[in-house]
Design an enzyme around this catalytic site. Structure first.
Site, PDB file in Angstrom:
ATOM      1  CG  ASP A   1       4.705  11.744  11.623  1.00  0.00           C
ATOM      2  OD1 ASP A   1       5.016  12.872  11.200  1.00  0.00           O
ATOM      3  OD2 ASP A   1       4.940  10.704  11.000  1.00  0.00           O
TER       4      ASP A   1
ATOM      5  CG  LEU B   1      -1.919  -1.146   1.327  1.00  0.00           C
ATOM      6  CD1 LEU B   1      -2.678  -1.078   2.641  1.00  0.00           C
ATOM      7  CD2 LEU B   1      -2.895  -1.113   0.155  1.00  0.00           C
ATOM      8  N   GLY B   2       2.058   1.177   0.533  1.00  0.00           N
ATOM      9  CA  GLY B   2       2.885   2.371   0.583  1.00  0.00           C
ATOM     10  C   GLY B   2       4.222   2.076   1.233  1.00  0.00           C
ATOM     11  CE  LYS B   3      11.211   1.489   0.654  1.00  0.00           C
ATOM     12  NZ  LYS B   3      12.128   0.993  -0.383  1.00  0.00           N
TER      13      LYS B   3
ATOM     14  CE  LYS C   1       4.809   2.587   9.323  1.00  0.00           C
ATOM     15  NZ  LYS C   1       4.426   3.925   9.778  1.00  0.00           N
TER      16      LYS C   1
END
Length: 674
Positions: free
Chosen positions: A471, A353-355, A375
């Site tokens: 964050d 899904l993402g990095k 994750k």
């Protein structure tokens, strides 16, 4: 005169025929075996009549099949009268030798005999995953279920249930009957292969289901009794009656030996057990094994043991996890690496899904949990891992509709895996900066801002301890199926006692979202407010808070928005992709609130509770301008100019806050006086 007599005779004759037809319909039918009944039955799939004897077989021991047997003609009930019917049938569920046994059978009342869309699996040949539970199915079933399926909330693997448009039974009980002689319930094993009697009686709105072995007369007490309005299920009161069964990977033989049916319980004809067909019980084949074959088998077993031993050692190393004694208390929140590996198909790149800087995120599916996001984060086990895991597990207990649910974790050598619920619409930054469609409208963006404000307020004041996210940015905001904002990625979050702040050495975050005091005084709820202010400007302007690729005069978003306000053209900062379709009053309020939250003086920022009141316009914005101290200052480097511009101002009469000892205290008063 003769013509009148002839007319009268014909009228009496036709009346007599109508009465005979009505009586025949009332009487129903009885089949002691189905040798002569094929013309009256609609058979499909694996269903067939076996000869000699006329045994009706719904399924055999083959996988992935289904069979249906229905009386061809539908019964049409008079809308002016109460619906009633009674049926009595004898069935047998015969297990395949050496197998655990398959799914059961169902007596079915349906508005249609077309089940071509059904699945030959645990749905008993009646539904599929999309039709199960749909009112359009118009179906009532009495299931004799021999598999315990968690999908349908089954009570056990030997039960009788009443199903309405779904295999999630509205009423169910373990298979048993009331013994009139013993005065107690006696259990029945449905998958025994022995003949079982079933009675289904419906009158008025009461449905009774009774079961018993072949040697027992009908018990006085039914096993199941439920009030059901058939006119709601079948509005046209037109019904087909019959049977359905299916096999998936689990198989067994399903038989119907005899069947009697009538509209009236008093007119129901008795089955003649002496005429019922015999059940063909399958037998396991026994073969003599030669000594040579035994020797070859032993050698094969030894080879297999060696191979399996090698595979075991390889897989043990492949799925090896780090487990320490202190982790036992977090057991329910820990997932096995094997389960996560299979859920993500070996962390297949197609499911990535993402990095980011903290690791990669993969999509997966876990049984009984559903879609998840995993994750993978690199870690040093020596750096406070016990505290970190404790906080991750505690975050899993945080409950708020605008938080991405954190389900648990898994730990390997040098690697930590965080498991959270999968959000179908991905992250917000994909829509703001990467052209993902559909483009977000202003009302959608405002709802997302309110959602994240609510989540942060909960983290700061609603939990047992203050949770600092640390964050907050668009890439960490997830969107669910309805485009509601969910705050996620707790990889840097920490728990603190109320009023505490983290030391300056713990300053973490993303440039552009980090409050200037982070490097000197550490994190607090006010640093989260600063990041949220930058996030508000980011969502409204469609720009990142700090973009080194653009000219220096517009590089810092807070300063640029403030400059636009100073020129009395604050709407110039609004994302042009909105195409002018927004409320100027709302966007101006959000931009000013974003500047207020990014005030370099921490004590002048609102709390998240105040932010919620301000963004919902339950409080007016405080009186401040683009030239107010601390407004529009982007980085600590720019603070000198602020101090110089404030040197002529008289200091506040209130003493400096210990959290802001490096700044001249400047307090903005909000509508609620805080």
């Amino acid at each position: 005169m003769a013509a009148e007599k002839l007319y009268l005779i014909l009228l009496i004759f036709f009346n007599h025929l109508i009465c005979l037809y009505s009586q025949q319909q009332e009487a129903g039918f009885v089949y002691n075996g189905f040798g002569q009944a094929q013309a009256d039955l609609h058979l499909d799939g694996a269903a067939k009549v076996l000869f000699p004897g006329g045994l009706l077989q719904l399924t055999n021991a083959s996988t992935q099949q289904m069979g249906h047997a229905f009386f061809k003609k539908p019964y049409k009930f008079d809308s002016s009268k109460k619906i009633s019917f009674s049926t009595h049938f004898v069935c047998a569920l015969v297990p395949k030798p050496g197998a655990d046994g398959g799914h059961g059978i169902a007596f079915v009342v349906s508005s249609s005999i077309d089940f071509t869309q059904a699945d030959p699996t645990q749905y008993l040949g009646l539904f599929n995953i999309s039709t199960n539970g749909s009112p359009s199915s118009q179906l009532l079933a009495i299931e004799l279920d021999t598999v315990e399926s968690a999908e349908f909330d089954d009570i056990d693997k030997n039960h009788v249930g009443i199903d309405v448009n779904s295999l999630n039974s509205v009423e169910s009980a373990s298979a048993s009957y009331f013994s009139d002689t013993k005065g107690k319930k006696e259990s029945i094993k449905l998958l025994s292969g022995d003949p079982i009697q079933v009675w289904v009686d419906y009158e008025g709105s009461l449905l009774n289901v009774t079961v018993a072995p072949l040697t027992i007369q009908k018990p006085n007490r039914p096993l199941l009794s439920r009030s059901i309005n058939l006119t709601e299920i079948f509005p046209d009161q037109r019904m087909f009656f019959g049977f359905s069964a299916a096999t998936g990977s689990l198989v067994s033989y399903q038989y119907i030996l005899g069947w009697s049916f009538s509209r009236s319980r008093t007119l129901l004809q008795r089955l003649d057990f002496s005429k019922l067909p015999q059940i063909p019980y399958p037998r396991a084949k026994k073969e003599q094994t030669s000594p040579l074959l035994i020797t070859l088998l032993l050698l094969l077993v030894l080879i297999m043991l060696v191979v399996l031993g090698g595979i075991y050692l390889y897989r043990r190393k492949k799925y090896a996890e780090v487990r320490e004694e202190w982790e036992k208390e977090y057991g329910p929140h820990r997932f096995s690496y094997r389960a996560l590996y299979k859920a993500t198909k070996g962390f297949d790149q197609d499911g990535r899904l993402g990095k980011g800087g903290f690791g990669e995120v993969y999509r997966g599916t876990l049984p009984h949990v559903g879609d998840i996001a995993v994750k993978r984060v690199c870690h040093d086990a020596k750096q406070g891992m016990k505290q970190f895991v404790a906080e991750v597990v505690t975050m899993g207990s945080l409950k708020h509709r605008n938080l991405v649910p954190l389900l648990g974790y898994c730990r390997r050598k040098g690697e930590l895996l965080l498991v959270s619920e999968y959000m179908s619409n991905g992250s917000l930054d994909q829509y703001l900066f990467h052209g993902k469609n559909p483009a977000l409208s202003w009302p959608q963006r405002l709802v997302i801002l309110k959602d994240i404000a609510s989540a942060l307020s909960y983290l700061h004041t609603g939990a047992n301890q203050v949770v600092l996210h640390r964050d907050i940015k668009a890439s960490n905001i997830m969107l669910d199926s309805e485009f509601n904002g969910r705050l996620g990625d707790f990889g840097m979050a920490r728990f603190e006692d109320y009023g505490d702040s983290l030391p300056a050495t713990a300053a973490v975050g993303t440039m552009g979202y980090m409050a200037p005091e982070l490097t000197t005084m550490g994190t607090s709820t006010r640093t989260d407010v600063y990041a949220f202010g930058a996030f508000m400007l980011e969502v409204t302007c469609g720009r990142r808070p700090l973009d080194p690729k653009i000219p220096a005069e517009t590089r810092h978003l807070t300063k640029w928005v403030c400059d636009c306000w100073r020129r009395d053209s604050i709407v110039e900062a609004i994302d042009t992709r909105l195409g002018g379709e927004y409320s100027e009053e709302e966007t101006e309020m959000v931009l000013k609130l974003g500047l207020l939250c990014t005030n370099v003086f921490a004590e002048s920022r609102p709390t998240m509770e105040q932010v919620i009141q301000l963004i919902n316009q339950n409080l007016p914005l405080p009186n401040f301008s683009p030239d107010s101290p601390g407004i529009g200052v982007s980085t600590p480097v720019l603070l000198d100019s602020v101090f110089n511009s404030r040197s002529s101002l008289a200091p506040s009469s209130s003493p400096p806050s210990p959290h802001n000892s490096m700044f001249v205290t400047h307090t903005i008063t909000y509508g609620d006086g805080r």
